[in-house]
Each structure stands twice: as C-alpha cells, then as structure tokens.
Design a protein around this motif. Structure first.
Motif, short mmCIF file in Angstrom:
data_model
loop_
_atom_site.label_atom_id
_atom_site.label_comp_id
_atom_site.label_asym_id
_atom_site.label_seq_id
_atom_site.Cartn_x
_atom_site.Cartn_y
_atom_site.Cartn_z
N ASP A 160 0.72 -1.09 -0.34
CA ASP A 160 0.26 0.21 0.31
C ASP A 160 0.42 1.91 0.18
N VAL A 161 0.46 1.98 -0.70
CA VAL A 161 0.99 3.52 -1.27
C VAL A 161 0.30 4.61 -0.81
N THR A 162 0.52 4.96 0.17
CA THR A 162 -0.07 6.42 0.59
C THR A 162 0.17 7.65 -0.43
N VAL A 181 -6.79 15.87 -1.03
CA VAL A 181 -6.90 15.16 -0.37
C VAL A 181 -6.32 13.67 -0.42
N ILE A 182 -6.14 12.58 0.65
CA ILE A 182 -4.93 11.68 1.41
C ILE A 182 -5.72 10.13 0.68
N SER A 183 -5.34 9.23 -0.11
CA SER A 183 -5.95 8.14 -1.42
C SER A 183 -5.20 6.75 -0.56
N VAL A 184 -4.80 6.23 -0.94
CA VAL A 184 -4.00 4.81 -1.03
C VAL A 184 -4.46 4.15 -2.19
N HIS A 185 -3.28 3.56 -3.00
CA HIS A 185 -3.21 2.48 -3.53
C HIS A 185 -1.90 1.72 -3.61
N SER A 186 -2.38 0.08 -3.90
CA SER A 186 -1.40 -0.88 -4.21
C SER A 186 -0.80 -0.94 -5.21
N GLU A 187 0.50 -0.98 -5.27
CA GLU A 187 1.31 -0.82 -6.37
C GLU A 187 2.42 -2.50 -6.44
N LYS A 188 3.70 -2.81 -7.29
CA LYS A 188 4.63 -3.79 -7.11
C LYS A 188 5.67 -3.06 -6.73
N SER A 189 6.14 -3.67 -5.99
CA SER A 189 7.37 -3.05 -5.53
C SER A 189 8.64 -4.55 -4.94
#
Length: 444
Positions: free
Chosen positions: A144-146, A172-180
C-alpha cells in the motif's frame, strides 16, 4: 592460534609456546560450556527449528576431546577452531547438490579449498538458491502506498482527507496498491551478498554466475548497498504469491548469513565469532533425497518438517494430553498406509569405545519408539532403516549391516545401512533395501 580439526573426530592436541596443552584444554572446556552452536549455525534448508543442542566440542570419560557434527570456523578469546569435513569438501558439495536439487552453473573463476571453505559452501548454496527462486523473476510484491494530492488514486482515506479539506489545502489522502521490490526479503538478500562478498575476498564478483549478478544488481538498485538486516518477524510478514514463494527460504537463509560475523579465520580477542554448518542436517536432506528416488512406488513424508507426519509416544488417560513427540526423518507410505520409517544418522556404523556394537543405544531406543507408533493400520507391520554415511576407509560391511534385518518383535524389523556418498550409488542401494523390505515375510 588456529586449531585444525575434522568433524565427529578426535581432536588432535597441538602444543606450542603460543598455546600450551593445559591452556588449550581450558579453552576447549570454555568453548564446550559457553559457546552455543545454535547461535552460530546456518541451516542449509533455511529452517529455524533445527535442534542444535549438541556441543561443538566435548570430552569423553577417558579425557579425549572430540568435535561434534559441525563444520566451519569459530573464533573465541584469542584462538580459532577450524573444523573441516572429515569426508572431504568434494563430498559435502556432492551432498549439497543432491540435497538442494540445484544444477551447477558455469562460474567465472574457481573457488579453491582453503580455510574459508565454509564461506565457499554458503556462497554456493546462496547463489543457487537465488537462481532457483527467481526462475519466474524477482519477488515484486504489492504494498500500500499513501499519496497526498488533488486527485484520488485508489481508495480515499476519509478521516485524513476531511482534516485536509477543513484546513483548505485543496488536497486529499488516498491509498493505492503497487508492486515493488523494496521489502524485507530484498534487504535480507543484499545484506547477505555484502557479507559473502567480503568473506570470500574474490574481486569483480567472479564467484557468481552471470544470472545471479544480474538479479543482485536489480535488487541493489532498489535497496541500496547498505540495507538494514530485517528481523525474522519482518520476513514472516512478507506476503509472497505462489510464484514468488520460493524466495521465503532464500530470504531466511540470507538473514541468517547477514547476522553472522567473523566468516573468516580472523581471531577474536573477546566475543564469539564464526559460522557453522550442521552436517547432520545436510546428511538428513541427502538421505531424504535419495530415499525419494529409490522408493518411487512409495510416497515419502519428511517427519522433521511436516507437522502432520509427527506422532506422540504417550497419551494421558486423564486429560488426553500428548507427551513425547516423535519425528523420524522420513516416513514411507503406500496409498496412505505406513510401510516404514527412515532415520538418518551422521555417525559411524562401526563399533567404537562408546558403542561397542556399532549403533548407539539411544538410536536403537529411538527407532523402537518410532516403530511402536508408525506402523501399518491394516496389519501392524512396520520396518525401520537407520542410514549412516559410508566410511571410505572401510571396504567391508559392518556386522549390523551384514546381519540385517533385525527383529524387534514378530511384526517389526530394522535394517542398518551405510550409504555411498554418490547419489546414484546411494539411490541404487536404497532401491534394493526397499525391495527387500517389501518382500519380507513377517512371522506371525
């Protein structure tokens, strides 16, 4: 002073002005009492639950000092103990190749047999482990990346965004998923790479195949050259996919390597430094590998690693509590029905002052307990095999092997066998033993 020795062997007592015999005995006593093998031992399988309670050195009743089942280097209080494999470095490498199921790749440059042999073995296991785990690529894992911005990416963090809106920041603050690749497993691998490279002292990464160099450089670009070594708990939190699960084992092995210091024979004046390999664990893995190949008609469960394969010796009549966990190295099944039990013993099958008949008494008791619990549900029959490494200096069979099988009772029999160090020969011998066991005529 450096004391040279071989595993599971009498310790030669060199005496010099630098280290008189009496001082050496006192030092060995100190090592036996205060240095714990489990604090220095690397597991070939990546397991963290190995039984490493056996002492590194011990003294028998006659006052003779012996080394235990470990190979490697140990530096402590001004002296160094260098324990080499008694069957030779090439034999240990052959066992490693068989036990880890890896294929030797072309490496630029050759590693020579010298006092840093333990680092060479570790580097070999580590390199091949990375290549095997990365067959489908490096472990890019989702996290999760904020993000704080004027637009929403992924899911909105409502509570934090409300505060920003109230402050009229227009974001605004949002959270998304990314590969790392930036995670604990990558950090452990690079930390181990740094330790091994320093210990080997071979320039230009000539000790690594080109594929391993490529993988390491990709990770270095993410972690940097000096990542923090993760804890075991941090590694356990890493969530692998079915494709990347192979990295769990190499990440744990890397963590263990990275946390060991003193991988060379440099002598420490105070703290314990060094690194050991448990040859008994390696022998167990080797036996299990040839067992699987030599008993193709049967399925093999690893009793020491599969919880479902273990049983208990006793059960309380009062509260049904279980006591005395039994974990043989290998259990053979035929269509779900137990056929036999195999235990690997990294010991001598020939008579010795402490075991005049060859096998040690506690090993016989242990096998008797195994056969009492691991037996056929259909007829109660069972057989056991105690597998020892063949002694190249003895070209004849031991008495216990020559007279096998031995009867425990009418329904249980035990075989003793010294297995060759070459996997093909050991597999052939296992195949013959299994066929003989299956054809046994148990007396009723």
């Amino acid at each position: 002073m450096i004391v040279e020795a071989k595993d599971c062997s009498k310790l030669k007592m060199p005496s010099s002005k630098e280290l008189p015999k009496e001082e050496l005995v006192n030092w060995l006593s100190d090592v036996a009492s205060n240095v714990k093998a489990k604090n220095l031992t690397i597991s070939v399988s990546g397991s963290t639950s190995q039984d490493n309670d056996e002492r590194i050195v011990h003294c028998d009743r006659e006052g003779t000092w012996w080394t235990g089942r470990y190979i490697g280097t140990l530096s402590y209080k001004g002296h160094c103990l260098n324990i080499q494999p008694r069957f030779g470095l090439d034999t240990i490498r052959d066992w490693l190749i068989e036990a880890t199921s890896v294929v030797t790749t072309n490496v630029q440059g050759e590693l020579q047999s010298n006092s840093s042999f333990i680092i060479q073995l570790l580097a070999y296991v580590w390199v091949q482990g990375i290549i095997e785990a990365a067959r489908h690529g490096l472990p890019s894992l989702r996290r999760d990346v904020t993000v704080k911005s004027a637009t929403i990416r992924g899911r909105l963090d409502v509570s934090k965004s409300i505060r920003l809106i109230a402050a009229r920041q227009g974001q605004v603050i949002s959270v998304h998923s990314e590969k790392s690749l930036d995670h604990a497993a990558s950090c452990a691998i690079i930390a181990a790479y740094r330790v091994l490279r320093k210990g080997l002292g071979i320039p230009d990464e000539k000790w690594m195949p080109s594929r391993a160099i490529e993988l390491v450089h990709q990770l270095l670009a993410v972690t940097g050259p000096h990542p923090t070594v993760p804890t075991q708990q941090e590694l356990e939190k890493v969530r692998y996919t079915p494709i990347t699960i192979g990295f769990a084992k190499i990440a744990e092995l890397s963590r263990q390597i990275a946390n060991r210091q003193g991988l060379t024979t440099e002598i420490s004046k105070g703290e314990v430094k060094g690194l050991l390999l448990d040859v008994a664990e390696l022998w167990e893995l080797y036996v299990l590998s040839v067992l699987g190949k030599g008993s193709a008609a049967l399925s093999v469960s690893h009793g020491t690693r599969e919880r479902s394969a273990s049983k208990f010796l006793l059960s309380s009549d009062i509260n049904k509590r279980l006591l005395g966990k039994l974990m043989p190295d290998g259990i053979l099944y035929e269509q779900g029905n137990i056929k036999g039990v195999v235990d690997a013993k990294y010991k001598s099958i020939f008579p010795s002052p402490t075991a005049p008949d060859g096998p040690q008494r506690e090993d016989l008791y242990q096998m008797a307990a195994y056969l009492g619990r691991f037996k056929s549900q259909e007829d109660g029959f069972a057989w056991g095999l105690l597998a020892y490494p063949q002694d190249p200096l003895k070209t004849y069979l031991s008495e216990v092997e020559k007279n096998s099988p031995w009867s425990l009772d009418q329904k249980k029999k035990i075989f003793f066998a010294a297995l060759p160090h070459k996997a093909i020969e050991a597999t052939d011998k296992i195949r013959g033993i299994v066929e003989q066991m299956n054809n046994l005529s148990f007396s009723k």
